[in-house]
Motif scaffolding. Structure first.
Motif, PDB file in Angstrom:
ATOM      1  N   ASP A   1       4.393  19.600   9.416  1.00 15.67           N
ATOM      2  CA  ASP A   1       4.689  20.826  10.167  1.00 15.67           C
ATOM      3  C   ASP A   1       3.649  21.189  11.225  1.00 15.67           C
ATOM      4  N   LYS A   2       2.748  20.276  11.540  1.00 15.79           N
ATOM      5  CA  LYS A   2       1.752  20.621  12.556  1.00 15.79           C
ATOM      6  C   LYS A   2       2.191  20.155  13.936  1.00 15.79           C
ATOM      7  N   VAL A   3       3.037  19.158  13.961  1.00 14.49           N
ATOM      8  CA  VAL A   3       3.756  18.790  15.187  1.00 14.49           C
ATOM      9  C   VAL A   3       5.231  18.696  14.781  1.00 14.49           C
ATOM     10  N   PRO A   4       6.154  18.960  15.718  1.00 17.37           N
ATOM     11  CA  PRO A   4       7.557  19.080  15.288  1.00 17.37           C
ATOM     12  C   PRO A   4       8.240  17.784  14.877  1.00 17.37           C
ATOM     13  N   MET A   5       7.880  16.661  15.491  1.00 18.39           N
ATOM     14  CA  MET A   5       8.666  15.453  15.227  1.00 18.39           C
ATOM     15  C   MET A   5       7.810  14.232  14.952  1.00 18.39           C
ATOM     16  N   MET A   6       7.010  14.345  13.910  1.00 21.70           N
ATOM     17  CA  MET A   6       6.184  13.225  13.494  1.00 21.70           C
ATOM     18  C   MET A   6       7.068  12.196  12.790  1.00 21.70           C
ATOM     19  N   PHE A   7       6.638  10.929  12.830  1.00 25.55           N
ATOM     20  CA  PHE A   7       7.325   9.925  12.014  1.00 25.55           C
ATOM     21  C   PHE A   7       6.700   9.945  10.621  1.00 25.55           C
ATOM     22  N   GLU A   8       7.511  10.267   9.625  1.00 27.47           N
ATOM     23  CA  GLU A   8       7.019  10.403   8.249  1.00 27.47           C
ATOM     24  C   GLU A   8       6.272   9.160   7.770  1.00 27.47           C
ATOM     25  N   HIS A   9       6.848   7.979   8.031  1.00 32.03           N
ATOM     26  CA  HIS A   9       6.241   6.772   7.477  1.00 32.03           C
ATOM     27  C   HIS A   9       5.028   6.294   8.269  1.00 32.03           C
ATOM     28  N   GLU A  10       4.801   6.876   9.442  1.00 30.26           N
ATOM     29  CA  GLU A  10       3.612   6.504  10.206  1.00 30.26           C
ATOM     30  C   GLU A  10       2.539   7.584  10.116  1.00 30.26           C
ATOM     31  N   GLY A  11       2.963   8.843   9.994  1.00 32.08           N
ATOM     32  CA  GLY A  11       2.032   9.947   9.973  1.00 32.08           C
ATOM     33  C   GLY A  11       1.365  10.133  11.322  1.00 32.08           C
TER      34      GLY A  11
ATOM     35  N   VAL B   1       0.857  -1.190   0.000  1.00 32.59           N
ATOM     36  CA  VAL B   1       0.000   0.000   0.000  1.00 32.59           C
ATOM     37  C   VAL B   1       0.894   1.242   0.000  1.00 32.59           C
ATOM     38  N   GLY B   2       1.971   1.202   0.787  1.00 33.07           N
ATOM     39  CA  GLY B   2       2.932   2.302   0.819  1.00 33.07           C
ATOM     40  C   GLY B   2       3.569   2.494  -0.550  1.00 33.07           C
ATOM     41  N   ARG B   3       3.938   1.381  -1.177  1.00 33.03           N
ATOM     42  CA  ARG B   3       4.533   1.436  -2.514  1.00 33.03           C
ATOM     43  C   ARG B   3       3.533   2.032  -3.509  1.00 33.03           C
ATOM     44  N   PHE B   4       2.289   1.588  -3.394  1.00 29.28           N
ATOM     45  CA  PHE B   4       1.267   2.087  -4.309  1.00 29.28           C
ATOM     46  C   PHE B   4       1.093   3.592  -4.149  1.00 29.28           C
ATOM     47  N   ALA B   5       1.015   4.033  -2.882  1.00 25.59           N
ATOM     48  CA  ALA B   5       0.831   5.467  -2.625  1.00 25.59           C
ATOM     49  C   ALA B   5       1.980   6.258  -3.253  1.00 25.59           C
ATOM     50  N   GLU B   6       3.177   5.732  -3.114  1.00 27.50           N
ATOM     51  CA  GLU B   6       4.332   6.470  -3.610  1.00 27.50           C
ATOM     52  C   GLU B   6       4.347   6.554  -5.137  1.00 27.50           C
ATOM     53  N   VAL B   7       4.038   5.442  -5.792  1.00 31.35           N
ATOM     54  CA  VAL B   7       4.052   5.495  -7.260  1.00 31.35           C
ATOM     55  C   VAL B   7       2.836   6.259  -7.786  1.00 31.35           C
ATOM     56  N   TYR B   8       1.779   6.269  -7.028  1.00 31.95           N
ATOM     57  CA  TYR B   8       0.597   7.060  -7.363  1.00 31.95           C
ATOM     58  C   TYR B   8       0.916   8.542  -7.197  1.00 31.95           C
ATOM     59  N   GLY B   9       1.823   8.819  -6.243  1.00 31.91           N
ATOM     60  CA  GLY B   9       2.284  10.189  -6.056  1.00 31.91           C
ATOM     61  C   GLY B   9       1.838  10.843  -4.770  1.00 31.91           C
ATOM     62  N   SER B  10       1.227  10.078  -3.869  1.00 32.35           N
ATOM     63  CA  SER B  10       0.741  10.701  -2.633  1.00 32.35           C
ATOM     64  C   SER B  10       1.736  10.526  -1.490  1.00 32.35           C
ATOM     65  N   PHE B  11       1.973  11.620  -0.768  1.00 32.20           N
ATOM     66  CA  PHE B  11       2.794  11.535   0.447  1.00 32.20           C
ATOM     67  C   PHE B  11       1.934  11.153   1.650  1.00 32.20           C
ATOM     68  N   ASN B  12       0.643  11.146   1.431  1.00 35.14           N
ATOM     69  CA  ASN B  12      -0.266  10.960   2.564  1.00 35.14           C
ATOM     70  C   ASN B  12      -0.530   9.490   2.862  1.00 35.14           C
ATOM     71  N   VAL B  13       0.312   8.943   3.729  1.00 33.95           N
ATOM     72  CA  VAL B  13       0.173   7.555   4.160  1.00 33.95           C
ATOM     73  C   VAL B  13       0.146   7.565   5.690  1.00 33.95           C
ATOM     74  N   THR B  14      -0.857   6.929   6.260  1.00 33.29           N
ATOM     75  CA  THR B  14      -0.882   6.809   7.728  1.00 33.29           C
ATOM     76  C   THR B  14      -0.969   5.331   8.110  1.00 33.29           C
ATOM     77  N   SER B  15      -0.373   5.009   9.247  1.00 32.66           N
ATOM     78  CA  SER B  15      -0.469   3.643   9.773  1.00 32.66           C
ATOM     79  C   SER B  15      -1.303   3.705  11.048  1.00 32.66           C
ATOM     80  N   HIS B  16      -1.398   2.591  11.717  1.00 32.72           N
ATOM     81  CA  HIS B  16      -2.120   2.570  12.997  1.00 32.72           C
ATOM     82  C   HIS B  16      -1.286   3.171  14.127  1.00 32.72           C
ATOM     83  N   GLU B  17       0.024   3.265  13.909  1.00 36.01           N
ATOM     84  CA  GLU B  17       0.940   3.499  15.035  1.00 36.01           C
ATOM     85  C   GLU B  17       0.764   4.836  15.760  1.00 36.01           C
TER      86      GLU B  17
END
Lengths: 724, 247
Positions: free
Chosen positions: A389-399, A154-170
């Motif tokens: 940029d809404k919180v200072p130290m988010m994990f990019e791959h978890e969102g 799903v992460g791979r799909f989002a990236e090739v689709y072009g979206s940075f918006n990926v969230t996990s459960h974490e």
């Protein structure tokens, strides 16, 4: 008992046959002969009833799974399978499972569905995703995936689709704790519970919220190695009851406790000065900082006697480095969760337990490699994630799910109108369910891939049935568990997929194919596995033989002669990067908001039969946990006129629910508790629908200021007796 | 020496995860709402915060395959008997008529009438699994290995080793009728006041204790009942069995 022992014993059983009373001699013997061994075929797999991936052996007869047994060679789970693992059958053969693609016909949440063929479903998903991309740029589509071996696609799909918006459960779980330890040690540790002599557990309930091998090792350490366990929990959990000491700590005051422990260790010079000098950064600042946080101060805050705090600090230090503050996972608690957990990390730093037996261990080499690809570039796109940029130290791959949700609702800074969700259920797991419904309603098109009609699926447009873990081919996964192992597992299909279910990979591949993105999914899972194991080529064969591959990598002393991945290149008691970013470089204690009069703090927690929202509809587990109750202290119940078993209404600023009260001394007077996963909206979850109360309907959606991790312990509720 | 299959349990290791109960249900197709094994929690007051008394809080259990099984005395057909070779208490399904006499005769509540088969049911140490070289399901799956199973007369089996090592402090559940259960707890078994009293129909006791001739008659009557059962199974009627459900 080892298998070999057992073979001996069973051989004797067979030889002895079954006698039977003399009176019915011949007949009995003939009738009650030793039962034949079942005609099972044993196949290896890894459990998927929670995130632990315990090794299992599926016993299959005529294409039907009869039993799931632990794989005795699987060290991470110490050769066991818990109740959920055993209940895997009830998930696979759940009559409520999704059977074929469904297209929503009525309003969202109305439950009107039309069965459609797969071809039509894939066409529709691809077409709607294309439309969203064209209309709102690629970032106008959100992708959410749970903890699953297919989630990476799903992460791979989002990236090739072009979206940075990926969230996990974490971000609804553990990211603030990970942040805190990462920012102290440069990586997230594995606690070496088995070899520890003294463990303080706060914000974790390891005998109920099972994590392998920690839960099992904790008992072995206590029972066989004399490890002492001190539990701080507002509830008298099973972990608390099995501990050597338990304190019903006032919720939200763990940091005060930890800082006071640091105060004692530093003040009485109980640490190893050479270790602190060589390995840590910031002892002077920390010394100055914790001067104010005396045991007396912490006692006032936590409700734990000062002498006990001082004694625990001394005992911890005496057992060091084989002692620890258990890192835990329940970090989704307060708006300063990261800082609370930093205090945990700092005490561990003072104990000098990093990379040493009985302490916190660094990640070991597992041997798996990533499978890289070059994603296309889209000129017409947004600059960053919607939650950037809404919180200072988010994990990019978890969102951050909560920040993302607020941003989607506000179209800030841009609109998101498409959502693809695989094996995660934010409607059932994220606080403030009404907001998630609003978010759903904002979407043009939502596609959900799952095995069950979760509440998230219930509000989707297109629902696609996926395969369970026992039906599909999974890529390899690297696992690590304390000293147990660094290992690799894979899953092969144990049975033919039921109904029309398809794997998420196949679904992604098909959708990509219709969107001119086929080249990024131009491989099979077998080929993918080969690439993953290219540096450990023997692994695939070993997994076929044993169900698991172990990498014989180093356990202790990984950091000998190695620098830490922090600014000071040492363990950062004082965090320089935080200082640069304007965050507190040392955790500063702020007392939790006082519980308003006639209200209670609602806390959450796990038990061994519940995985978030995914097991309350399991027919076997339902027999153990038929519903949830509201834990209420007898004193509080008395003043509210509530008796055990009464129907009560629990309400907060965001919602209200009804459930039965369980009047029990196992909880503080100012706190109430209920289990998650109940009262689903989806009527296609027949056991959990309309049963008990939904906690996420009541929880408010505050989040940790550093990571955007949901803070699930900041909701105050009113409890009233429901008059029939 | 003949075998004595038994469980040696360290109750202090039990975390009440219900893994053993779930495994047993799946392995033995135990109907919804019925149980062959259990974990009994200690009913205790929540302690004063601070140091806790180190006592087992959860007690795993199941049929204890007793030395003096009162259920055998209560069985009119000989369906329940103690196997002389293995020490197991066995139910021969072919002979069980589902009369229910054995259920109150067990002081540990280990027996029930299976709602589906309508016969007596209880833990049988998973004979099919053992035939396949696997431990009983509950033992196999137990996370902390609180349950250990095997022949305690074999000094080299895991159960035998544990049994011998703790010989001086092994305890049994104290029931009002002491049946000498073959379920041994290492040290304190946790609260032990739940074992009840065996209720065996007087007529059954008398019969069991009288001459072999009577036993023969009982056996024959068992055969008769078996024939009846066979007929019943062939005819098969649900309505006739309604009254069974409260047993």
């Amino acid at each position: 008992m080892s298998r070999r022992d057992f073979f001996r014993a069973s051989g004797l059983v067979a030889a002895g046959a079954v006698g039977g009373p003399a009176l019915l001699g011949g007949l009995t013997k003939a009738r009650a002969a030793t039962p034949a061994a079942p005609a099972w075929e044993s196949k290896f797999s890894a459990c998927d009833m929670c995130f632990n991936k315990c090794g299992l052996i599926a016993q299959v007869e005529d294409g039907v799974i009869k039993k799931l047994d632990p794989n005795p060679k699987f060290l991470k789970s110490r050769g066991m399978l818990c109740a959920r693992g055993n209940a895997g059958l009830a998930q696979v053969y759940d009559p409520d499972r999704l059977k074929h693609p469904l297209l929503r016909k009525g309003e969202r949440g109305e439950g009107k569905w039309q069965r459609i063929p797969w071809d039509e479903a894939i066409d529709m998903a691809a077409q709607k995703m294309e439309e969203t991309r064209k209309k709102y740029t690629p970032c106008g589509h959100l992708f959410s995936a749970g903890s699953d071996l297919h989630s990476q696609f799903v992460g791979r799909f989002a990236e090739v689709y072009g979206s940075f918006n990926v969230t996990s459960h974490e971000s609804l779980c553990l990211v603030s704790g990970n942040r805190a330890f990462l920012d102290t040690y440069g990586e997230v540790p594995f606690p070496d519970v088995l070899n520890s002599k003294y463990i303080v557990m706060a914000g974790a309930n390891r005998f109920e919220a099972l994590v392998t091998p920690d839960s099992i090792d904790l008992m072995t350490a206590m029972r066989e190695h004399g490890c002492k366990l001190v539990t701080l929990d507002p509830r008298y959990t099973k972990t608390a009851s099995l501990s050597d000491e338990w304190y019903p700590i006032k919720p939200g005051t763990d940091m005060a406790f930890m800082l006071a422990v640091a105060h004692v260790i530093i003040g009485e010079k109980l640490y190893d000065p050479q270790w602190i000098e060589e390995k840590t950064y910031g002892i002077e600042q920390l010394t100055e900082h914790v001067r104010q946080y005396t045991p007396g101060f912490a006692a006032e805050e936590c409700g734990i006697p000062a002498e006990a705090i001082a004694r625990i600090a001394r005992e911890l230090a005496a057992a060091a480095p084989a002692s620890m503050i258990y890192p835990g996972r329940r970090t989704s608690d307060y708006e300063d969760s990261t800082q609370i957990r930093r205090a945990f990390a700092i005490v561990n730093g003072l104990l000098g337990n990093w990379d040493r037996p009985g302490g916190l261990l660094a990640a070991r080499a597992v041997g798996l490699k990533g499978v890289p690809y070059d994603a296309p570039w889209y000129d017409e796109n947004q600059e960053d994630r919607i939650d950037a940029d809404k919180v200072p130290m988010m994990f990019e791959h978890e969102g951050s799910f909560l920040v993302t949700r607020d941003s989607v609702l506000a179209d800030d800074p841009y609109p998101v109108r498409g959502w693809f969700i695989y094996k995660t259920n934010p409607m059932g797991t994220a606080p403030n369910r009404r907001k998630t419904i609003e978010m759903m309603n904002k979407m043009d098109f939502v596609t959900v891939v799952d095995i069950a009609m979760s509440d998230t699926a219930w509000y989707a447009d297109l629902v696609l049935p996926s395969q369970s873990y026992l039906e599909r081919l999974d890529p390899c996964s690297g696992l690590q568990g304390s000293v147990a192992c660094a290992c690799v597992v894979k899953r092969d299909p144990i049975i033919d997929p039921l109904y029309e279910s398809r794997s998420c990979f196949d679904i992604m591949k098909d959708i990509a194919g219709r969107m001119d993105l086929g080249e990024y999914f131009d491989f099979t899972i077998e080929e993918f596995r080969k690439k993953q194991t290219r540096e450990i080529p023997e692994a695939l064969e070993v997994m076929d033989r044993d169900g698991v591959y172990y990498n014989p990598s180093k356990v202790y002393g990984i950091y000998e002669g190695r620098i830490y991945k922090t600014l000071s290149k040492k363990i950062e008691l004082y965090n320089q990067r935080y200082e640069q970013m304007g965050l507190d470089p040392l955790p500063i204690y702020t007392p939790p908001t006082k519980v308003p009069k006639n209200q209670f703090r609602l806390v959450l927690g796990r038990n061994a039969m519940i995985t978030q929202s995914s097991t309350t509809n399991n027919a076997l587990l339902h027999q153990f946990i038929p519903s949830n109750t509201l834990w209420l202290n007898p004193d509080a119940a008395l003043s509210l006129g509530i008796k055990d078993g009464d129907l009560v209404e629990v309400s907060s600023s965001v919602g209200r629910q009804e459930l039965r009260a369980e009047v029990t001394k196992k909880i503080r007077k100012d706190t109430v508790f209920m289990l998650s996963g109940f009262n689903t909206l989806s009527t296609m979850q027949s056991l959990s629908h309309g049963n008990g109360a939904s906690i996420n309907e009541v929880l408010e959606d505050d989040y940790d200021a550093v990571t955007g991790n949901a803070s699930m312990h900041t909701t105050f509720v009113t409890v009233t007796r429901k008059v029939a | 020496m003949a075998q004595q299959l038994a469980m040696v349990i360290d109750a202090a290791k039990c975390i009440d995860c219900k893994g053993c109960v779930a495994a047993c249900k799946v392995a033995n197709d135990v109907p919804t709402g019925q149980w062959r094994n259990w974990i009994k929690p200690t009913v205790e007051e929540v302690p004063i915060p601070g140091l806790l008394k180190s006592k087992p809080k959860f007690q795993p259990g199941a049929c204890m395959h007793c030395e003096n099984p009162t259920c055998v005395d209560a069985c009119p057909t000989g369906a329940t008997y103690k196997d002389k070779e293995t020490g197991e208490v066995v139910i021969n399904n072919a002979l069980c008529i589902g009369c229910g006499n054995c259920i109150p005769s067990c002081p540990y509540d280990a027996r029930f009438r299976n709602e589906v088969t309508r016969k007596a049911d209880k833990c049988n140490y998973c004979p099919e699994r053992r035939a396949a070289g696997l431990p009983p399901a509950c033992v196999d799956t137990c996370p902390t290995k609180a349950r250990v199973f095997g022949d305690i007369n074999d000094p080299e089996s895991a159960a035998g080793i544990l049994y011998r090592k703790n010989k001086d402090r092994l305890t049994r559940i104290s029931a009002r009728t002491d049946t000498k259960p073959n379920m041994f707890y290492v040290g304190d078994p946790g609260h032990g006041d739940w074992g009840g009293e065996a209720v065996v129909p007087a007529s059954m006791v008398a019969m069991k204790q009288s001459a072999p001739l009577i036993k023969g008659i009982v056996g024959l009557s068992g055969l008769g009942v078996l024939a009846m059962l066979g007929r019943q199974l062939l005819v098969g009627s649900d309505a006739e069995h309604k009254e069974d459900s409260d047993a």
